[in-house]
Write a protein that holds these residues in place. Structure first.
Motif, PDB file in Angstrom:
ATOM      1  N   LYS A  14       0.828  -1.208   0.000  1.00  0.00           N
ATOM      2  CA  LYS A  14       0.000   0.000   0.000  1.00  0.00           C
ATOM      3  C   LYS A  14       0.862   1.258   0.000  1.00  0.00           C
ATOM      4  O   LYS A  14       0.568   2.221  -0.707  1.00  0.00           O
ATOM      5  CB  LYS A  14      -0.929   0.005   1.211  1.00  0.00           C
ATOM      6  CG  LYS A  14      -2.020  -1.034   1.109  1.00  0.00           C
ATOM      7  CD  LYS A  14      -2.908  -1.033   2.334  1.00  0.00           C
ATOM      8  CE  LYS A  14      -3.949  -2.135   2.222  1.00  0.00           C
ATOM      9  NZ  LYS A  14      -4.761  -2.245   3.425  1.00  0.00           N
ATOM     10  N   ILE A  15       1.938   1.250   0.762  1.00  0.00           N
ATOM     11  CA  ILE A  15       2.844   2.406   0.787  1.00  0.00           C
ATOM     12  C   ILE A  15       3.492   2.594  -0.584  1.00  0.00           C
ATOM     13  O   ILE A  15       3.561   3.707  -1.104  1.00  0.00           O
ATOM     14  CB  ILE A  15       3.907   2.234   1.889  1.00  0.00           C
ATOM     15  CG1 ILE A  15       3.250   2.315   3.261  1.00  0.00           C
ATOM     16  CG2 ILE A  15       5.011   3.276   1.750  1.00  0.00           C
ATOM     17  CD1 ILE A  15       4.164   1.947   4.404  1.00  0.00           C
ATOM     18  N   GLY A  16       3.943   1.519  -1.184  1.00  0.00           N
ATOM     19  CA  GLY A  16       4.545   1.601  -2.510  1.00  0.00           C
ATOM     20  C   GLY A  16       3.562   2.052  -3.568  1.00  0.00           C
ATOM     21  O   GLY A  16       3.903   2.825  -4.469  1.00  0.00           O
ATOM     22  N   TYR A  17       2.329   1.594  -3.452  1.00  0.00           N
ATOM     23  CA  TYR A  17       1.300   1.983  -4.414  1.00  0.00           C
ATOM     24  C   TYR A  17       0.998   3.471  -4.303  1.00  0.00           C
ATOM     25  O   TYR A  17       0.909   4.175  -5.309  1.00  0.00           O
ATOM     26  CB  TYR A  17       0.036   1.155  -4.158  1.00  0.00           C
ATOM     27  CG  TYR A  17      -1.083   1.430  -5.136  1.00  0.00           C
ATOM     28  CD1 TYR A  17      -1.018   0.921  -6.425  1.00  0.00           C
ATOM     29  CD2 TYR A  17      -2.183   2.196  -4.763  1.00  0.00           C
ATOM     30  CE1 TYR A  17      -2.034   1.168  -7.328  1.00  0.00           C
ATOM     31  CE2 TYR A  17      -3.201   2.442  -5.660  1.00  0.00           C
ATOM     32  CZ  TYR A  17      -3.121   1.935  -6.939  1.00  0.00           C
ATOM     33  OH  TYR A  17      -4.123   2.179  -7.831  1.00  0.00           O
ATOM     34  N   GLU A  18       0.872   3.977  -3.077  1.00  0.00           N
ATOM     35  CA  GLU A  18       0.602   5.400  -2.880  1.00  0.00           C
ATOM     36  C   GLU A  18       1.792   6.244  -3.336  1.00  0.00           C
ATOM     37  O   GLU A  18       1.621   7.309  -3.933  1.00  0.00           O
ATOM     38  CB  GLU A  18       0.273   5.695  -1.413  1.00  0.00           C
ATOM     39  CG  GLU A  18      -1.039   5.108  -0.966  1.00  0.00           C
ATOM     40  CD  GLU A  18      -2.223   5.699  -1.711  1.00  0.00           C
ATOM     41  OE1 GLU A  18      -2.206   6.908  -2.012  1.00  0.00           O
ATOM     42  OE2 GLU A  18      -3.168   4.939  -1.994  1.00  0.00           O
ATOM     43  N   LEU A  19       3.002   5.786  -3.056  1.00  0.00           N
ATOM     44  CA  LEU A  19       4.198   6.497  -3.498  1.00  0.00           C
ATOM     45  C   LEU A  19       4.277   6.530  -5.023  1.00  0.00           C
ATOM     46  O   LEU A  19       4.606   7.553  -5.616  1.00  0.00           O
ATOM     47  CB  LEU A  19       5.450   5.835  -2.917  1.00  0.00           C
ATOM     48  CG  LEU A  19       6.779   6.521  -3.190  1.00  0.00           C
ATOM     49  CD1 LEU A  19       6.803   7.901  -2.551  1.00  0.00           C
ATOM     50  CD2 LEU A  19       7.913   5.678  -2.655  1.00  0.00           C
ATOM     51  N   TRP A  22       1.861   9.090  -6.311  1.00  0.00           N
ATOM     52  CA  TRP A  22       2.354  10.442  -6.084  1.00  0.00           C
ATOM     53  C   TRP A  22       3.419  10.804  -7.117  1.00  0.00           C
ATOM     54  O   TRP A  22       3.419  11.914  -7.653  1.00  0.00           O
ATOM     55  CB  TRP A  22       2.920  10.554  -4.670  1.00  0.00           C
ATOM     56  CG  TRP A  22       3.309  11.952  -4.316  1.00  0.00           C
ATOM     57  CD1 TRP A  22       2.506  12.915  -3.819  1.00  0.00           C
ATOM     58  CD2 TRP A  22       4.608  12.534  -4.466  1.00  0.00           C
ATOM     59  NE1 TRP A  22       3.227  14.063  -3.634  1.00  0.00           N
ATOM     60  CE2 TRP A  22       4.517  13.868  -4.026  1.00  0.00           C
ATOM     61  CE3 TRP A  22       5.836  12.060  -4.924  1.00  0.00           C
ATOM     62  CZ2 TRP A  22       5.598  14.726  -4.025  1.00  0.00           C
ATOM     63  CZ3 TRP A  22       6.924  12.920  -4.931  1.00  0.00           C
ATOM     64  CH2 TRP A  22       6.797  14.237  -4.491  1.00  0.00           C
ATOM     65  N   ILE A  23       4.327   9.881  -7.395  1.00  0.00           N
ATOM     66  CA  ILE A  23       5.377  10.128  -8.390  1.00  0.00           C
ATOM     67  C   ILE A  23       4.757  10.322  -9.772  1.00  0.00           C
ATOM     68  O   ILE A  23       5.191  11.184 -10.538  1.00  0.00           O
ATOM     69  CB  ILE A  23       6.411   8.978  -8.391  1.00  0.00           C
ATOM     70  CG1 ILE A  23       7.224   9.031  -7.103  1.00  0.00           C
ATOM     71  CG2 ILE A  23       7.331   9.046  -9.601  1.00  0.00           C
ATOM     72  CD1 ILE A  23       8.109   7.821  -6.890  1.00  0.00           C
ATOM     73  N   TYR A  24       3.722   9.555 -10.088  1.00  0.00           N
ATOM     74  CA  TYR A  24       3.061   9.683 -11.384  1.00  0.00           C
ATOM     75  C   TYR A  24       2.419  11.060 -11.540  1.00  0.00           C
ATOM     76  O   TYR A  24       2.453  11.649 -12.619  1.00  0.00           O
ATOM     77  CB  TYR A  24       2.000   8.589 -11.533  1.00  0.00           C
ATOM     78  CG  TYR A  24       1.198   8.699 -12.802  1.00  0.00           C
ATOM     79  CD1 TYR A  24       1.766   8.331 -14.017  1.00  0.00           C
ATOM     80  CD2 TYR A  24      -0.105   9.173 -12.793  1.00  0.00           C
ATOM     81  CE1 TYR A  24       1.049   8.430 -15.188  1.00  0.00           C
ATOM     82  CE2 TYR A  24      -0.836   9.277 -13.954  1.00  0.00           C
ATOM     83  CZ  TYR A  24      -0.259   8.911 -15.155  1.00  0.00           C
ATOM     84  OH  TYR A  24      -0.957   9.016 -16.314  1.00  0.00           O
ATOM     85  N   HIS A  25       1.872  11.596 -10.464  1.00  0.00           N
ATOM     86  CA  HIS A  25       1.195  12.886 -10.538  1.00  0.00           C
ATOM     87  C   HIS A  25       2.138  14.072 -10.375  1.00  0.00           C
ATOM     88  O   HIS A  25       1.752  15.206 -10.648  1.00  0.00           O
ATOM     89  CB  HIS A  25       0.089  12.962  -9.482  1.00  0.00           C
ATOM     90  CG  HIS A  25      -1.061  12.055  -9.768  1.00  0.00           C
ATOM     91  ND1 HIS A  25      -1.873  12.223 -10.868  1.00  0.00           N
ATOM     92  CD2 HIS A  25      -1.520  10.963  -9.125  1.00  0.00           C
ATOM     93  CE1 HIS A  25      -2.793  11.283 -10.874  1.00  0.00           C
ATOM     94  NE2 HIS A  25      -2.592  10.490  -9.830  1.00  0.00           N
ATOM     95  N   HIS A  26       3.364  13.872  -9.927  1.00  0.00           N
ATOM     96  CA  HIS A  26       4.340  14.945  -9.727  1.00  0.00           C
ATOM     97  C   HIS A  26       5.695  14.563 -10.341  1.00  0.00           C
ATOM     98  O   HIS A  26       6.682  14.420  -9.622  1.00  0.00           O
ATOM     99  CB  HIS A  26       4.526  15.242  -8.234  1.00  0.00           C
ATOM    100  CG  HIS A  26       3.261  15.591  -7.526  1.00  0.00           C
ATOM    101  ND1 HIS A  26       2.477  14.656  -6.907  1.00  0.00           N
ATOM    102  CD2 HIS A  26       2.638  16.786  -7.359  1.00  0.00           C
ATOM    103  CE1 HIS A  26       1.428  15.256  -6.380  1.00  0.00           C
ATOM    104  NE2 HIS A  26       1.498  16.545  -6.645  1.00  0.00           N
TER     105      HIS A  26
END
Length: 57
Positions: A14-19, A22-26
């Protein structure tokens, strides 16, 4: 005897998925962070090499 387990639902997944989201959007911030880390690594490497070169003096 497979070493691969189902990782979905685990905390690390879950942490990796959220990270990743975030990287995809920024992407610009990710590139800037990469540049800062690279410059820091090169700076540190030059300091270590300078210490090695002046070790015997």
């Amino acid at each position: 005897m497979f070493l691969i387990q189902n990782m979905e639902g685990t905390k690390g997944y879950k942490i990796g998925y959220e990270l990743g989201k975030w990287i995809y959007h920024h992407p610009i911030l990710s590139v800037l962070i990469g540049i800062v880390i690279s410059v820091g690594f090169v700076w540190l490497l030059t300091k270590v090499v300078k210490q090695i070169r002046t070790f015997g003096e």
